[in-house]
Design an enzyme around this catalytic site. Structure first.
Site, PDB file in Angstrom:
ATOM      1  N   THR A   8     105.409 -38.476  68.682  1.00  0.00           N
ATOM      2  CA  THR A   8     106.701 -37.899  68.336  1.00  0.00           C
ATOM      3  C   THR A   8     106.627 -36.849  67.220  1.00  0.00           C
ATOM      4  OG1 THR A   8     106.978 -39.806  66.891  1.00  0.00           O
ATOM      5  CG2 THR A   8     108.088 -39.885  69.006  1.00  0.00           C
TER       6      THR A   8
ATOM      7  N   GLY B 210     115.430 -37.602  69.224  1.00  0.00           N
ATOM      8  CA  GLY B 210     114.367 -38.364  69.883  1.00  0.00           C
ATOM      9  C   GLY B 210     114.115 -39.641  69.122  1.00  0.00           C
ATOM     10  N   CYS B 211     113.605 -40.636  69.817  1.00  0.00           N
ATOM     11  CA  CYS B 211     113.260 -41.860  69.116  1.00  0.00           C
ATOM     12  C   CYS B 211     111.896 -41.659  68.463  1.00  0.00           C
ATOM     13  CB  CYS B 211     113.219 -43.012  70.093  1.00  0.00           C
ATOM     14  SG  CYS B 211     114.777 -43.156  70.968  1.00  0.00           S
ATOM     15  N   ILE B 212     111.592 -42.543  67.521  1.00  0.00           N
ATOM     16  CA  ILE B 212     110.367 -42.363  66.766  1.00  0.00           C
ATOM     17  C   ILE B 212     109.256 -43.174  67.411  1.00  0.00           C
ATOM     18  CG2 ILE B 212     109.392 -42.402  64.460  1.00  0.00           C
ATOM     19  CD1 ILE B 212     112.007 -40.938  64.432  1.00  0.00           C
TER      20      ILE B 212
END
Lengths: 431, 105
Positions: free
Chosen positions: A204, B103-105
């Protein structure tokens, strides 16, 4: 609302990492007649979850990584083994399956995340635990160990369906360890390893993502990005391999698939009016860890919706802040905004090495050293990090769960030792 | 940040083409953006999703993910991909004039 000379009732739902360390920290702070602490869990098996990654490769076994939950709790904490039916927020009461009720002054939700296997079409259909596996629970990890041992070559597909998941680096570690494992067995050239992720990169956060993409490439793991799994077909018509079908129509063939399923909060959260969000996670203030449901309800770890990784290190760092705020709440004092999103993860990369990343809400994982300028290397493979990862299980059972501080490792993220992109620019200018 | 003219009005966009200020958005702009993205006609189902995303954004401060959209918007994930082939959450958020869902982490 706080009356003196009254024994406060603190009920903690979940006897995993967060519930256990919270109970033990609170117990050490309060005298027995000041608070009564109850921990509820549906079973008495505390699994050291970081080791699930090692089980498929025969590097860890059930008997080494599971201990009784009640044994990890201080002797003056009550352990109730029963499934939870729901929380009645209006009556400040937890209702257990079977009807027993536990009234509380303060409630802590620490029931973590559960695997939502049913939400992905075909995942548990034909081929499940034969050609399609997950290592995100003990039964799955154990079944996968046998399947890997029998695997003589072909396409190994590792897939994350969607985030959030526990330990977002674990699927990458699985790829690295698979590369090592098949090398050891002398058949690496017969195994094609593919990592399919819904993200647009390996991870991410940009700096770490770039570093991890490079590592995947170095180890010959193919990276497929923005793949959104729509359906798992565990068995083809001729009974040989299977395939993943993406919502966009892309198909990925496999002989063995390792799927990290969707995660949700615990089912009872969904049955508790006003407690959870659409995915059954508990909306929680990301700095105080007080829930948004009620002032006397707090949450910790994977059960919350805070924008931090679902990881044991996050839960550990949250624990100190949570306990401080429960104490403040019961004393009628304002809460402290103490949690900064600090997370710290070892990333096993195979061949006896590991990376370390350290980050928080505001700072992405950066190169440098931890916990200060002299220390373990960050975002860089080293044997020291690997040893750190192995040693951590001892620290987990003996210090972390007991709610003791780990020497040299504070709740807030250390800035010292990190190479910020601006620092590097500065170096380039001065060199 | 850049600016673009949509439906005759100048709007501020970030580097990925998402609205900086969701209140600048109008339905005419959605039609224009959809066309540019290859959706010639916005159907009732498209509008259901777009309006749902805006409602969620203004209530919760972030647009829903595809999974949450599938659970709560009344449109299944499969149908969401049919409606917004380039990825429902991102594409619909852009057309709906809200920031990219976190967004998710």
């Amino acid at each position: 609302m706080v009356v003196k000379n009254q024994t406060h009732k603190i009920v903690i739902l979940g006897g995993g990492t967060g519930g256990t360390l919270t109970a033990n920290r609170l117990r050490r702070h309060y005298r027995n007649h000041d608070v009564h602490i109850t921990v509820v869990d549906q079973d008495d098996h505390h699994v050291y979850q970081p080791a699930l990654l090692f089980v498929p490769f025969g590097l860890a076994h059930e008997q080494e990584i599971v201990r009784p939950r009640h044994r990890q709790l201080h002797k003056d904490v009550e352990f109730v083994q029963q499934a939870i039916d729901r929380v009645d927020l209006d009556r400040d009461t937890v209702v257990l399956e079977g009807g027993r009720e536990l009234p509380y002054d303060v409630l802590v939700v620490a029931t973590g995340a559960t695997l939502a296997l049913d939400e992905t079409e075909g995942l548990t259909g034909p081929g499940w635990n034969e050609r399609v596996f997950t290592f995100y629970d003990l039964a799955g990890a154990t079944a996968l160990e046998a399947a890997l041992a029998d695997f003589d070559g072909g396409k190994l597909l590792v897939n994350v369906v969607d985030l959030p998941i526990k330990c977002p680096v674990a699927p990458l570690e699985f790829c690295f360890l698979a590369d090592w494992y098949f090398n050891e067995r002398g058949i690496r050239d017969k195994v094609q390893i593919t990592y399919a992720t819904p993200l647009d990169g390996a991870f991410t956060k940009p700096v770490a993502s770039e570093r991890l993409s490079t590592l995947l490439a170095e180890k010959g793991v193919e990276l497929v990005t923005e793949f959104n799994t729509g359906e798992v077909m565990g068995e083809s018509e001729d009974g040989t391999g299977g395939k993943l079908v993406g919502y966009d129509g892309r198909e990925l063939d496999f002989d063995l698939a390792v799927v990290v399923p969707l995660h949700s909060g615990a089912a009872y959260v969904g049955r508790s009016e006003g407690l959870g969000d659409d995915l059954n996670f508990v909306p929680t203030d990301q700095h105080t860890l007080q829930s948004k449901a009620r002032p006397n309800v707090f949450a910790i770890g994977d059960a919350t919706n805070v924008p931090a990784s679902k990881a044991g290190s996050v839960t550990h760092f949250e624990g100190e802040v949570l306990v401080d705020n429960i104490i403040r709440f019961l004393a009628g004092e304002p809460l402290a905004e103490g949690y900064d999103g600090h997370a710290n993860c070892f990333i096993e990369t195979g061949f006896g090495k590991a990376l370390l990343i350290d980050f928080n809400y505001d700072t992405e994982p950066l190169p440098g050293h931890f916990p200060a300028a002299v220390g373990m290397p960050l975002l860089k493979e080293s044997r020291l990090n690997h040893l750190g990862k192995l040693m951590f299980q001892w620290v987990y059972w003996h210090a972390l769960l007991q709610g003791r501080d780990i020497p040299g490792i504070g709740t807030t993220m250390p800035e010292n030792g990190k190479d910020h992109p601006t620092d590097r620019t500065h170096e380039e200018i001065t060199v | 940040m850049s600016t673009a003219t949509m439906a005759g009005v100048e709007v501020r966009l970030n580097e990925e083409g998402f609205f900086e200020d969701p209140t600048q958005w109008t339905e005419d702009m959605a039609v224009e953006m959809a066309k540019a993205d290859g959706i010639d006609t916005l159907t009732d189902q498209h509008w259901t999703v777009i309006k749902f995303m805006r409602k969620e954004f203004f209530e919760k401060g972030t647009g829903p993910t595809v999974r949450v959209l599938g659970k709560t918007s009344g449109v299944s994930v499969k149908d969401l991909y049919a409606l917004f082939p380039k990825g429902p959450a991102k594409m619909a958020a852009r057309i709906a004039g809200i920031p990219k869902p976190k967004g998710c982490i």
